[in-house]
Design a protein around this motif. Structure first.
Motif, short mmCIF file in Angstrom:
data_model
loop_
_atom_site.label_atom_id
_atom_site.label_comp_id
_atom_site.label_asym_id
_atom_site.label_seq_id
_atom_site.Cartn_x
_atom_site.Cartn_y
_atom_site.Cartn_z
N ALA A 91 0.83 -1.21 0.00
CA ALA A 91 0.00 0.00 0.00
C ALA A 91 0.86 1.26 0.00
O ALA A 91 0.54 2.25 -0.69
CB ALA A 91 -0.93 -0.01 1.21
N VAL A 92 1.94 1.25 0.76
CA VAL A 92 2.83 2.42 0.78
C VAL A 92 3.49 2.60 -0.59
O VAL A 92 3.61 3.72 -1.09
CB VAL A 92 3.88 2.27 1.89
N LEU A 93 3.91 1.49 -1.20
CA LEU A 93 4.52 1.59 -2.53
C LEU A 93 3.52 2.11 -3.56
O LEU A 93 3.87 2.91 -4.43
CB LEU A 93 5.06 0.23 -2.96
N ALA A 94 2.26 1.65 -3.46
CA ALA A 94 1.24 2.11 -4.40
C ALA A 94 0.92 3.59 -4.17
O ALA A 94 0.70 4.34 -5.12
CB ALA A 94 -0.02 1.27 -4.24
N ARG A 95 0.90 4.00 -2.91
CA ARG A 95 0.65 5.42 -2.59
C ARG A 95 1.82 6.29 -3.05
O ARG A 95 1.62 7.42 -3.49
CB ARG A 95 0.45 5.53 -1.07
N HIS A 96 3.02 5.77 -2.98
CA HIS A 96 4.27 6.41 -3.44
C HIS A 96 4.37 7.87 -3.00
O HIS A 96 4.42 8.79 -3.82
CB HIS A 96 4.40 6.33 -4.96
N PRO A 97 4.47 8.09 -1.69
CA PRO A 97 4.67 9.47 -1.22
C PRO A 97 6.12 9.90 -1.44
O PRO A 97 6.98 9.09 -1.81
CB PRO A 97 4.36 9.35 0.28
N GLU A 98 6.38 11.15 -1.20
CA GLU A 98 7.76 11.60 -1.25
C GLU A 98 8.53 11.13 -0.02
O GLU A 98 9.70 10.78 -0.10
CB GLU A 98 7.81 13.13 -1.33
N VAL A 99 7.85 11.13 1.13
CA VAL A 99 8.48 10.73 2.39
C VAL A 99 7.54 9.80 3.14
O VAL A 99 6.34 10.06 3.24
CB VAL A 99 8.80 11.95 3.28
N ALA A 100 8.10 8.70 3.67
CA ALA A 100 7.34 7.76 4.50
C ALA A 100 8.00 7.70 5.88
O ALA A 100 9.22 7.58 5.98
CB ALA A 100 7.31 6.37 3.87
N LEU A 101 7.17 7.77 6.93
CA LEU A 101 7.66 7.65 8.29
C LEU A 101 7.47 6.21 8.75
O LEU A 101 6.33 5.70 8.77
CB LEU A 101 6.90 8.60 9.23
N VAL A 102 8.55 5.54 9.08
CA VAL A 102 8.50 4.12 9.46
C VAL A 102 9.24 3.97 10.78
O VAL A 102 10.47 4.14 10.84
CB VAL A 102 9.13 3.22 8.38
N ASP A 103 8.52 3.64 11.84
CA ASP A 103 9.08 3.55 13.18
C ASP A 103 9.80 2.21 13.38
O ASP A 103 9.53 1.23 12.68
CB ASP A 103 7.94 3.69 14.19
N GLU A 104 10.72 2.17 14.34
CA GLU A 104 11.38 0.95 14.82
C GLU A 104 12.00 0.14 13.67
O GLU A 104 11.51 -0.91 13.27
CB GLU A 104 10.40 0.09 15.62
N ILE A 142 11.46 6.46 -2.60
CA ILE A 142 10.74 7.10 -1.50
C ILE A 142 11.72 7.39 -0.37
O ILE A 142 12.43 6.49 0.08
CB ILE A 142 9.60 6.20 -0.98
N ASP A 143 11.76 8.64 0.09
CA ASP A 143 12.57 8.97 1.26
C ASP A 143 11.92 8.39 2.51
O ASP A 143 10.68 8.41 2.64
CB ASP A 143 12.72 10.48 1.41
N VAL A 144 12.73 7.91 3.44
CA VAL A 144 12.21 7.28 4.65
C VAL A 144 12.86 7.94 5.86
O VAL A 144 14.06 8.18 5.90
CB VAL A 144 12.51 5.76 4.67
#
Length: 802
Positions: A78-91, A117-119
């Motif tokens: 879902a995140v790949l399909a949404r393809h934002p500029e930045v994704a926040l991924v904890d832990e 995608i920047d993380v």
């Protein structure tokens, strides 16, 4: 597609505020217009953190059933399909529930980065794999979730979220970290003040390593040679004999007195080495150094002292530790300047510690005799003075002209000449023969015929002995050089096996071996007259871009060259450099032929498609221009139509040339610090009146960037021209510039719709290739009414100089 950037917030323990800092960074970026989503956040019941997360779009989690229980994980698809500029991924070190695509969350993040995608992520210091044993020793708890250190070190940015143990424990008491029923247990076990202090120190030291890398790059770029004592870095020089073990332990004790210091052991291989190093001894030394947290480096150099000092300066060393055997004045005069004495003389501001080494008789290792050039005339003069004393004693004992005195004198002459030949070689022996005969004539007064006969005999003996010694010395030097080359190739071959496709890593190995400032692997286009050179890979500051930019150059194949800058190389170093070039040539030829054929076939398909698209467009333009020319003599005909058609045709021809040059690798690119406003003005000027409606937003504080201004302006004009072509009647495109740490983004908002024709696809590919050639990357993102093309170029780390 350009790889995304990874930013990690690193903490010493849970509760220091990593997730809060990550969310605050996401909100800050969103306020600047960046498309930010939450891939996954673990608030752990912390109300303030959960409230902060509500201000950002969240991609729903994926539900996974495992052993009868329901679990949720980040929905990677879902995140790949949404393809934002930045994704926040904890832990980042989290272990995914079985049934997920990847076993670890950092592997999910790697897929997001590969997708452009920047993380932004978080991590606690105890999850680093290299520190697992240390953390268990401190806390008594072994971490089951770990992450490889190299994954974290490859992050583009690492920011330490720091908090004192006292402040963190207060947060625990106030219920800001764990529920009340867990606070007392946590405070008396994992969150004890001693544990938190030790974990905090680990985090600070680990981040300091990354800061050191940045500082070293700055010193190299600015030509700063004197050490900056920001941290202790101790270099210990090894000889390759059994006494190295004690020297390493002594240097390790010095390093242990300053926590966080580095221990670097160095062994110099070259013709000037006094003891032939044994591979087994070096392996033992390496194991001992690494057990103390240090590293062993093998260098090439004709002069041991100069190589050690050069390495210490390059590593910003604060101390050099050497072993030295006590020598009397006579031995010192015979052997010349000791390595330790020369290091002290050359070290400058770096402290030098001399550790006394006893001359153990049981080493069982052959020690090479001192180099003749290091002694000069000391030995011949001393021998001739002794000969004069012997002749004077014979004169007193036998009287002048006595037969016994003459025989004994000639024997003394012979021994003196042989001794000088062994010490000094051919010409000192010849001179000594003449001087010996003259001394014999002065003290013993033989007949002229006897003197001439003695001179002839001694001359023949001097020539024979001196020539033999010279040949033996040259053979010794050749053997030493061969050993140096073999050692260098062994080290280089190891690097090839570890990472055969990482040319910068191999070049860094060559640069370190030879003590150069920078090394480049260059290639040219094969032209017989004025060939164009291109940088295939490079390492170090101000890497050469042309063969004439370096201090040493050797060919690599028919169209390549290995070029080094920093110092002139001696004979041994040149042999090593040539051998390294040959090794690189072999490495470059190891690319499988089938892979090369596949890439060539793919390139041929792409080339054919591009030429077909541009050919159709060019034919259509020719028809338009012919029609416009036909109407010039009729009412309503306008020269402007012809001019517009010729402008478009010129642009197509330029694009054809760009495609050809990119395909041939012949695009002339020179990366320099430039102003982006100059690039944008040039790009819009190329488009003429059609670009008059393009809005440009660039602030006064946008930093200069490192790129090729001409190539980047072509990339910008290609994207804008295609947007103008497709968007007739729609709002014109706009250009904005945004600065970020380490980079600058040029955003071109294309409002010409979502559907792209063949020309648009070609323009996108061409712009991406041009941007990459100019040292940047390009991304295409969806936006209202069309798309946004983002050209990212690195910002300059220092101001542009005229």
């Amino acid at each position: 597609m350009a790889r995304g950037q990874l930013r990690i917030y690193l903490g010493a323990a849970p509760g220091v505020g990593k997730t809060y800092a990550m969310l605050a960074e996401g909100l800050r970026r969103r306020s600047r217009g960046t498309d930010v989503v939450i891939g996954l956040v673990e608030p752990h019941g912390r109300r303030v953190t959960a409230a902060l997360a509500e201000g950002l779009e969240t991609v729903p989690r994926r539900s996974i059933t495992y052993r009868g229980g329901a679990f949720t994980e980040m929905d990677l698809d879902a995140v790949l399909a949404r393809h934002p500029e930045v994704a926040l991924v904890d832990e980042l070190a989290h272990t995914n529930v079985p049934g997920s695509r990847n076993a670890r969350r950092w592997q999910d993040v790697a897929e997001l980065l590969d997708a452009g995608i920047d993380v932004v992520s978080t991590l606690n210091i105890q999850h680093l794999e290299s520190l697992n044993d240390v953390v268990e020793q401190i806390t008594g708890i072994r971490q089951q979730e770990t992450i490889p250190d190299d994954v974290v070190r490859r992050a583009d940015q690492i920011e330490l979220v720091d908090m004192t143990p006292e402040a963190l424990r207060r947060r625990m008491v106030h219920g800001n970290v764990y529920p009340p029923d867990r606070v007392e247990t946590a405070l008396t076990h994992y969150f004890r003040p001693g544990n938190l202090t030790a974990l905090r120190e680990l985090a600070l030291l680990w981040v300091a390593d990354r800061v050191e890398e940045v500082q070293q790059r700055y010193r190299t770029e600015h030509g700063i040679a004197d050490p900056w004592e920001t941290r202790e870095r101790i270099v210990v020089g090894l000889r390759g004999d059994p006494r190295d073990q004690a020297l390493i332990r002594r240097a390790a004790r010095i390093a242990a007195r300053t926590p966080g210091s580095d221990l670097l052991a160095v062994h110099v291989v070259g013709s000037e080495a006094a003891v032939a190093a044994d591979a087994g001894r070096l392996a033992e030394s390496r194991a001992l150094v690494e057990s103390g947290g240090g590293t062993l480096h093998q260098l090439i150099g004709d002069d041991v002292a100069e190589a050690l000092v050069r390495f210490a300066e390059a590593e910003n060393a604060t101390q050099i530790v050497l072993g030295a055997t006590p020598r009397g004045p006579l031995v010192a005069a015979l052997a010349g300047e000791a390595v330790s004495t020369k290091v002290v003389r050359l070290a400058g501001a770096t402290d030098v510690h001399i550790v006394t080494r006893r001359p153990d008789a049981d080493l069982g290792r052959p020690i090479r005799r001192p180099r003749r050039s290091g002694r000069g005339p000391v030995v011949p003069v001393l021998v001739l003075i002794g000969l004069a004393g012997v002749l004077a004693a014979l004169r007193v004992g036998f009287g002048p002209g006595a037969a016994g005195a003459l025989v004994a004198g000639l024997v003394a002459d012979l021994l003196a000449v042989l001794a000088i030949a062994a010490a000094g070689g051919l010409w000192p022996a010849v001179v000594a023969a003449v001087v010996a005969v003259l001394l014999t004539a002065v003290f013993l007064g033989p007949p002229v015929s006897a003197g001439l006969l003695a001179l002839g005999v001694l001359g023949v003996i001097a020539v024979a002995a001196g020539t033999a010694v010279d040949r033996a010395d040259r053979a010794t030097r050749r053997a030493a050089r061969a050993a140096a080359v073999a050692a260098a190739l062994r080290s280089l071959t190891t690097a090839v096996v570890d990472g055969r496709d990482h040319l910068p890593v191999l070049l860094e190995q060559i640069r370190e071996l030879l003590g150069l400032a920078s090394v480049s692997l260059l290639a040219h286009d094969g032209a017989a007259v004025e060939p164009r050179w291109f940088v295939v890979a490079s390492t170090g500051a101000d890497a050469p871009e042309h063969p004439e930019d370096g201090d040493v150059e050797v060919p690599v194949g028919a169209t390549g060259a290995l070029v080094g800058r920093g110092r002139a190389l001696g004979p041994t170093d040149e042999d090593v450099f040539l051998a390294c070039a040959a090794q690189l040539e072999v490495l470059l030829r190891r690319v499988p032929a089938d892979a090369g054929a596949g890439r060539e076939a793919e390139a041929e398909v792409t080339r054919s498609a591009v030429l077909l698209i541009l050919g159709r467009a060019l034919r259509a333009l020719l028809a338009d221009v012919r029609s416009a020319v036909d109407t010039l003599g009729t009412p309503g005909g306008s020269p402007a139509q012809v001019q517009e058609g010729m402008t478009r045709m010129n642009r197509l021809v330029t694009e054809l040339l760009d495609v050809s040059r990119l395909d041939a690798g012949a695009l002339d690119v020179r990366l320099r610090t430039v102003d982006l406003d100059d690039v944008l003005v040039t790009a819009l000027d190329e488009l003429g009146p059609a670009a008059s409606g393009v809005a440009v937003g660039i602030g006064d504080d946008v930093p200069v960037v490192v790129t090729d201004a001409a190539v980047l302006s072509r990339a910008v004009s290609t994207v804008v021209a295609d947007a103008l072509r497709r968007g007739a009647g729609a709002a014109p495109p706009s250009i904005t510039v945004e600065a970020a740490p380490g980079k600058v983004d040029v955003r071109i908002v294309d409002r010409a719709g979502y559907e792209l024709d063949d020309r648009a696809e070609h323009a996108t590919r061409l712009a991406a290739d041009l941007t990459e050639a100019a040292g940047g990357t390009m991304r295409v993102l969806p936006s209202p009414g069309g798309r946004t093309v983002v050209l990212t170029v690195p910002r300059a780390e220092r101001p542009r100089t005229a």
